[in-house]
Structure formats: C-alpha cells, structure tokens
Design an enzyme around this catalytic site. Structure first.
Site, PDB file in Angstrom:
ATOM      1  CB  CYS A 174      -0.973  -0.017   1.175  1.00  0.00           C
ATOM      2  SG  CYS A 174      -0.227  -0.440   2.739  1.00  0.00           S
TER       3      CYS A 174
HETATM    4  N1  NDP Z   1      -4.287  -4.835   4.786  1.00  0.00           N
HETATM    5  C1  NDP Z   1      -3.748  -4.076   3.850  1.00  0.00           C
HETATM    6  O1  NDP Z   1      -4.077  -2.889   3.754  1.00  0.00           O
HETATM    7  C2  NDP Z   1      -2.752  -4.608   2.884  1.00  0.00           C
HETATM    8  C3  NDP Z   1      -2.300  -5.930   2.944  1.00  0.00           C
HETATM    9  N2  NDP Z   1      -1.392  -6.393   1.991  1.00  0.00           N
HETATM   10  C4  NDP Z   1      -0.915  -7.777   2.014  1.00  0.00           C
HETATM   11  O2  NDP Z   1      -2.000  -8.641   1.654  1.00  0.00           O
HETATM   12  C5  NDP Z   1      -1.884  -9.889   2.341  1.00  0.00           C
HETATM   13  C6  NDP Z   1      -3.154 -10.151   3.177  1.00  0.00           C
HETATM   14  O3  NDP Z   1      -3.297  -9.073   4.115  1.00  0.00           O
HETATM   15  P1  NDP Z   1      -4.594  -8.865   5.041  1.00  0.00           P
HETATM   16  O4  NDP Z   1      -5.812  -9.284   4.304  1.00  0.00           O
HETATM   17  O5  NDP Z   1      -4.500  -7.501   5.580  1.00  0.00           O
HETATM   18  O6  NDP Z   1      -4.279  -9.919   6.227  1.00  0.00           O
HETATM   19  P2  NDP Z   1      -5.281 -10.451   7.365  1.00  0.00           P
HETATM   20  O7  NDP Z   1      -4.414 -10.672   8.561  1.00  0.00           O
HETATM   21  O8  NDP Z   1      -6.443  -9.549   7.516  1.00  0.00           O
HETATM   22  O9  NDP Z   1      -5.803 -11.858   6.789  1.00  0.00           O
HETATM   23  C7  NDP Z   1      -4.945 -12.941   6.602  1.00  0.00           C
HETATM   24  C8  NDP Z   1      -5.697 -14.074   5.908  1.00  0.00           C
HETATM   25  O10 NDP Z   1      -4.814 -15.185   5.744  1.00  0.00           O
HETATM   26  C9  NDP Z   1      -5.318 -16.329   6.455  1.00  0.00           C
HETATM   27  N3  NDP Z   1      -4.179 -16.991   7.073  1.00  0.00           N
HETATM   28  C10 NDP Z   1      -3.303 -16.484   7.971  1.00  0.00           C
HETATM   29  N4  NDP Z   1      -2.376 -17.409   8.292  1.00  0.00           N
HETATM   30  C11 NDP Z   1      -2.677 -18.497   7.566  1.00  0.00           C
HETATM   31  C12 NDP Z   1      -2.107 -19.772   7.470  1.00  0.00           C
HETATM   32  N5  NDP Z   1      -1.039 -20.102   8.159  1.00  0.00           N
HETATM   33  N6  NDP Z   1      -2.679 -20.654   6.639  1.00  0.00           N
HETATM   34  C13 NDP Z   1      -3.766 -20.313   5.927  1.00  0.00           C
HETATM   35  N7  NDP Z   1      -4.359 -19.119   5.962  1.00  0.00           N
HETATM   36  C14 NDP Z   1      -3.814 -18.223   6.780  1.00  0.00           C
HETATM   37  C15 NDP Z   1      -6.252 -15.763   7.495  1.00  0.00           C
HETATM   38  O11 NDP Z   1      -7.199 -16.743   7.884  1.00  0.00           O
HETATM   39  P3  NDP Z   1      -7.967 -16.601   9.301  1.00  0.00           P
HETATM   40  O12 NDP Z   1      -8.795 -15.352   9.250  1.00  0.00           O
HETATM   41  O13 NDP Z   1      -8.784 -17.831   9.332  1.00  0.00           O
HETATM   42  O14 NDP Z   1      -6.891 -16.523  10.342  1.00  0.00           O
HETATM   43  C16 NDP Z   1      -6.880 -14.628   6.702  1.00  0.00           C
HETATM   44  O15 NDP Z   1      -7.839 -15.131   5.810  1.00  0.00           O
HETATM   45  C17 NDP Z   1      -0.628  -9.789   3.221  1.00  0.00           C
HETATM   46  O16 NDP Z   1       0.451 -10.341   2.523  1.00  0.00           O
HETATM   47  C18 NDP Z   1      -0.442  -8.274   3.376  1.00  0.00           C
HETATM   48  O17 NDP Z   1       0.882  -7.945   3.646  1.00  0.00           O
HETATM   49  C19 NDP Z   1      -0.981  -5.601   0.960  1.00  0.00           C
HETATM   50  C20 NDP Z   1      -1.402  -4.310   0.851  1.00  0.00           C
HETATM   51  C21 NDP Z   1      -2.277  -3.704   1.840  1.00  0.00           C
HETATM   52  C1  X2W Z   2      -0.570  -0.124   9.104  1.00  0.00           C
HETATM   53  C2  X2W Z   2       0.355  -1.239   8.715  1.00  0.00           C
HETATM   54  O1  X2W Z   2       0.809  -1.991   9.567  1.00  0.00           O
HETATM   55  N1  X2W Z   2       0.617  -1.391   7.425  1.00  0.00           N
HETATM   56  C3  X2W Z   2       1.455  -2.426   6.914  1.00  0.00           C
HETATM   57  C4  X2W Z   2       1.590  -2.314   5.423  1.00  0.00           C
HETATM   58  C5  X2W Z   2       0.562  -3.095   4.665  1.00  0.00           C
HETATM   59  C6  X2W Z   2       1.139  -3.679   3.388  1.00  0.00           C
HETATM   60  O2  X2W Z   2       1.142  -3.129   2.317  1.00  0.00           O
HETATM   61  O3  X2W Z   2       1.790  -4.829   3.655  1.00  0.00           O
HETATM   62  P1  X2W Z   2       2.687  -5.792   2.754  1.00  0.00           P
HETATM   63  O4  X2W Z   2       3.846  -5.068   2.193  1.00  0.00           O
HETATM   64  O5  X2W Z   2       3.165  -6.833   3.718  1.00  0.00           O
HETATM   65  O6  X2W Z   2       1.827  -6.337   1.706  1.00  0.00           O
HETATM   66  C7  X2W Z   2       2.867  -2.349   7.496  1.00  0.00           C
HETATM   67  O7  X2W Z   2       3.372  -1.267   7.718  1.00  0.00           O
HETATM   68  O8  X2W Z   2       3.487  -3.397   7.627  1.00  0.00           O
END
Ligand code: NDP
Ligand code: X2W
Length: 458
Positions: A305
């Site tokens: 992000c």
């Molecule tokens: N949040 C954001 O704004 C952003 C996130 N990202 C990236 O996107 C990806 C997902 O992020 P986000 O949705 O925020 O993460 P969350 O923590 O909200 O969700 C993680 C998901 O992965 C599942 N999970 C976690 N551990 C395991 C495991 N060991 N085996 C199987 N499933 C698993 C969880 O299942 P359960 O709920 O059942 O535990 C859940 O569905 C990450 O790589 C993050 O860095 C990238 C850009 C922005």
């Molecule tokens: C608020 C907050 O904790 N934000 C996350 C960034 C989310 C993201 O883009 O994570 P990935 O690069 O892992 O996909 C962080 O700083 O780690």
C-alpha cells in the site's frame, strides 16, 4: 506438513522437483472407484466420504522418494533442506495408495520395475517438534502381484489427524474453508487464499459484482469452519505459489515476489526466498506504470500500500525530469486495517485510538520496494527517507512527499504532470482493487471492469 515418503526396492538417481497436477477423474468414474474400493483399514472408523474432486480444492502432497528404505525423521529436521528427490502432487484425501503409486511410477524409474514394491510413510512433527516417519502401507508397482494396501486412502490413514497436529508448530497450515461451485460456465473461476482477512474480504466485495469472474474457492486458517478438505501444510506463500498448477494466473498480494533481487528480499524480510526461479517471472503490478507487461504476466506481485501511494505520484515526476533525485522525504500515514485483521497488541483500541505514531522508522520493509520502483523510473539509484505512521482510522492512507524541484520547475508544472489524480486507500487501490485491476488486464478484460462502483465513505 503435507508430506509423505515412498521407499522403493532397487536403485535410484532420479530427481524430480516441482508440482505435478493430479487431474480429477470425472465424478461418475470416481464414485465407482470409491464403491469398489476395499473398506478402511481401521474398522472402528466410519467410511471416508467420497470427495467430489470437481468441486473440492485439492491438497498439495509432498512425496519424497528413496530407494532401499525410508528417509529418517532427521532428514526433515531443517526446513528448506528436506531430501532432494521430491515430487509435489495435487490430490484429495480420498486418494488411495494405488493412485499415489501410479503417480510415483511416472517420476521414479525404479518404481516402474516389475518386481518393485513401494512402502509409504507419513512424515510429521511429534509434540516436541521432532520429525517422525510413520509407515502406513505397501503396494506393488504392478497390481498383479496381489493387493497389499492399494485401496487405503489418505483420509483413512489418519492423514487428516496428523496434519492438524502440525498446527502451531514449525509449519503453518492452510485450510480450505469452503468450496463454492461456479454456476456460470463462461466466467473465469477464481480462488482467494486468505479470504477471511481484510484484503480477502475487500476482494470478495469487489468480485461480487464483477461480470466475468466467479469465486470458486476460499481459504482461511482460524476461520476455516467447514470440514477441512485441503491442506497446504508447511508452506510459506512462495511455496504455495510455486506449487500451483502452471495454467493458473496469479496475483499475489503479499510482498513475496515484489523485490527483484532475492538477496535484498532476504536482507529485508529476514528469511530465504523459497522460489527464486519464480521471482524472475514475476511482474511488479503497479498497473499505471507497467500495464503492458501485466497483460502478458502469469504471476503478478501486487505492490504494497505505501509503495503504491508513493510511487504513483513520484514516478511521473521523475520520468518528466521535474524533480531532483535527492532528498526525497516520504511521510506516510495508514489506517489500522493496513496491518491486517489478526490480533496484535500494537493495534488494540487503546493503543491506536486518538493517537498517531511512527513505526518502522528507517527500516520499514517497503523502503527497498519503493527505491526499486523509483530507481527503475530514473535509470539510476534513488534512495528515500520514509517514515510510516499508524493513525486512528479504519481504512485509508495519506502520504505527504517532499521533493526538491529541478531547476526552473514550478509547482504548477508538477500539478500539470499529475493531472490524473490518484485516489488511493490501503485496501482497495493499495491492495485488492489493484489486484483486480491487474487480473482484468491479465485476462484481457477492460482494466476497470468491476471497479467503477462508488468509493467507500466514510
Ligand atoms: N491490509 C492491507 O491494507 C494490505 C495488505 N497487503 C498484504 O495482503 C496480504 C493479506 O493481508 P490482510 O488481508 O490484511 O491480512 P489479514 O491478517 O487480515 O488476513 C490474513 C488471511 O490469511 C489467512 N491466514 C493467515 N495465516 C494463515 C495460514 N497459516 N494458513 C492459511 N491461511 C492463513 C487468514 O485466515 P484466518 O482469518 O482464518 O486466520 C486470513 O484469511 C498480506 O500479505 C499483506 O501484507 C498488501 C497491501 C495492503
Ligand atoms: C498499518 C500497517 O501496519 N501497514 C502495513 C503495510 C501493509 C502492506 O502493504 O503490507 P505488505 O507489504 O506486507 O503487503 C505495514 O506497515 O506493515
């Protein structure tokens, strides 16, 4: 760990790594096979429900072959240094040892010898984390030498049981939560891994109204509520992706494939890269900047992000030569959903409400990702000062970027260059929306299909 070992008589020198898809038979044929199969080895256990292989996501089974005996538990003690003779098979828990035998025969010449006998064992960590190799059955390479344990299925051999024992140990488990069949034959079927998290949830929201994509399966971990049909045991994200069938197009929201230099990845993420060969194939998915390559890509590394909201404004200015490549200061703020849905002390209400706090100062892992993109745009090495902050909001981000303008350039010049305004939040454009934008391109669809709904407010 979804693992099994197969030991064979005779000598071997075959090395075969890499996934092998195990195509589902048609349903009728499969059910017939089920009915003609001998009963479970343990009479106490209820018969295994047949798996509908057309609707159920397969599990990834790692099979390690050895001639003359089984590997020892110690051979599996060091993650990443498991025995080399490995074949990865997509299968279901109703797969029999006969089916596995036939697959092993395809890759291991010794297993095809007329006299060959195969012994199968499961490999799993005991409660102390030591790996145990537990024999579960034998087969002849050719069934004409009398049936041994040919008809026993993985699920009947306590495969399920020991997989759940691996939870919270060295390897995490990935459980398929549900399987939803696509009713529309014309639509493209999608799977979302990690669907119960914030970005998964946002993707589901976007896909609900997408005319061409249909969600076929979802995975989760703690939220896996329905019977577990699939386990990608031991796997880190890179390995999950390495193990997926080659015809799939993949948009990976994690950071696993964003950095071209795997040494840099190891340095910033503190762990070895598990699929460096795939890294070469991955296309960085900053859509507005690299659209053409994304169209042709099989694997897209969706940007983080902060890198999205930092590079989109800076790259056009750099390419137009409007700013100097020194002293770029990025002061970024993210809502709490940016940290994902998992419970963490730093994200508790009392920690974040009515507050703002800097974190990852000088060492946030998005620094190399941003520098990589800016250096590509300028053709020379660009370094930045980047400080992210956590703010008391659910979604959204704001990035204030300070630059030195090139000689003779005015603020109005910058404004003109940025006449396309970017509206970026952490979950949509910063993650799931950009992933869908990329997938549209990869599938030859209009880039904004399914993305033109009104923005979220508040
Ligand atoms: N949040 C954001 O704004 C952003 C996130 N990202 C990236 O996107 C990806 C997902 O992020 P986000 O949705 O925020 O993460 P969350 O923590 O909200 O969700 C993680 C998901 O992965 C599942 N999970 C976690 N551990 C395991 C495991 N060991 N085996 C199987 N499933 C698993 C969880 O299942 P359960 O709920 O059942 O535990 C859940 O569905 C990450 O790589 C993050 O860095 C990238 C850009 C922005
Ligand atoms: C608020 C907050 O904790 N934000 C996350 C960034 C989310 C993201 O883009 O994570 P990935 O690069 O892992 O996909 C962080 O700083 O780690």
């Amino acid at each position: 760990m979804a693992g099994a070992v197969a030991a064979m008589d005779g000598h071997r020198n075959n090395s075969n790594r890499g996934p092998r898809p195990f195509p589902p038979p048609n349903r009728q044929q499969h059910l017939q096979q089920q009915q003609s199969r001998p009963g479970p080895s343990n009479p106490q256990r209820p018969p295994l429900e047949p798996v509908d292989r057309e609707k159920t996501c397969p599990l990834l089974l790692r099979v390690f072959t050895k001639t003359g005996g089984h590997h020892s538990g110690e051979d599996f003690a060091v993650r990443g240094k498991e025995p080399r003779d490995e074949v990865q098979i997509y299968t279901w828990k109703d797969a029999t040892l006969r089916e596995l035998t036939d697959l092993v025969k395809e890759v291991a010449p010794e297993a095809r010898r007329r006299e060959a006998k195969l012994s199968f064992a499961f490999v799993f960590p005991d409660k102390y984390g030591r790996f145990v190799v537990s024999p579960v059955g034998m087969t002849h390479a050719y069934g004409n030498r009398g049936k041994l344990d040919d008809g026993n299925a993985l699920g009947e051999l306590d495969f399920q049981g020991w997989i759940s024992n691996t939870r919270n140990q060295r390897f995490s488990t990935l459980n398929v939560r549900s399987s939803i069949d696509s009713s529309s034959r014309d639509s493209v079927r999608l799977g979302i891994l990690g669907a119960s998290g914030y970005t998964g949830c946002e993707l589901l929201r976007l896909l609900k109204n997408h005319p061409q994509f249909q969600v076929s399966f979802l995975t989760a971990d703690r939220k896996a509520g329905l019977p577990v049909e699939s386990v990608f045991g031991h796997l880190v994200g890179q390995e999950i992706i390495k193990g997926l069938p080659e015809h799939l197009k993949i948009v990976d929201l994690s950071a696993d494939f964003r950095l071209r230099n795997v040494n840099e990845y190891e340095q910033w993420y503190g762990q070895p890269h598990r699929a460096p060969e795939l890294q070469k194939e991955a296309v960085y998915g900053l859509t507005e900047v690299i659209r053409r390559d994304i169209r042709l890509a099989r694997l897209v590394a969706n940007p983080g992000c902060y890198p999205t909201c930092t590079q989109l404004p800076l790259i056009p200015l750099i390419k137009a030569g409007l700013i100097k490549l020194i002293n770029i200061i990025i002061d970024a703020k993210s809502a709490v959903s940016g940290a994902g849905r998992g419970a963490k002390e730093a994200n508790l209400y009392c920690e974040v409400a009515e507050s703002i706090k800097a974190y990852g100062v000088t060492n946030h892992r998005h620094v190399p990702e941003i520098e990589q993109g800016l250096s590509d745009a300028s053709g020379s090495k660009v370094t930045i000062s980047f400080t992210p902050h956590l703010i008391s909001m659910n979604r959204g981000m704001q990035t204030d970027i300070y630059v030195e303008m090139a000689s003779g350039v005015t603020v109005e010049d910058l404004r003109q260059q940025l006449h396309v305004s970017y509206e970026i939040d952490n979950l949509c454009k910063g993650a799931s929306g950009q992933a869908l934008q990329n997938l549209n391109l990869m599938m030859g669809l209009p880039e904004h299909m399914g993305l033109l709904s009104s923005p979220m407010f508040p």
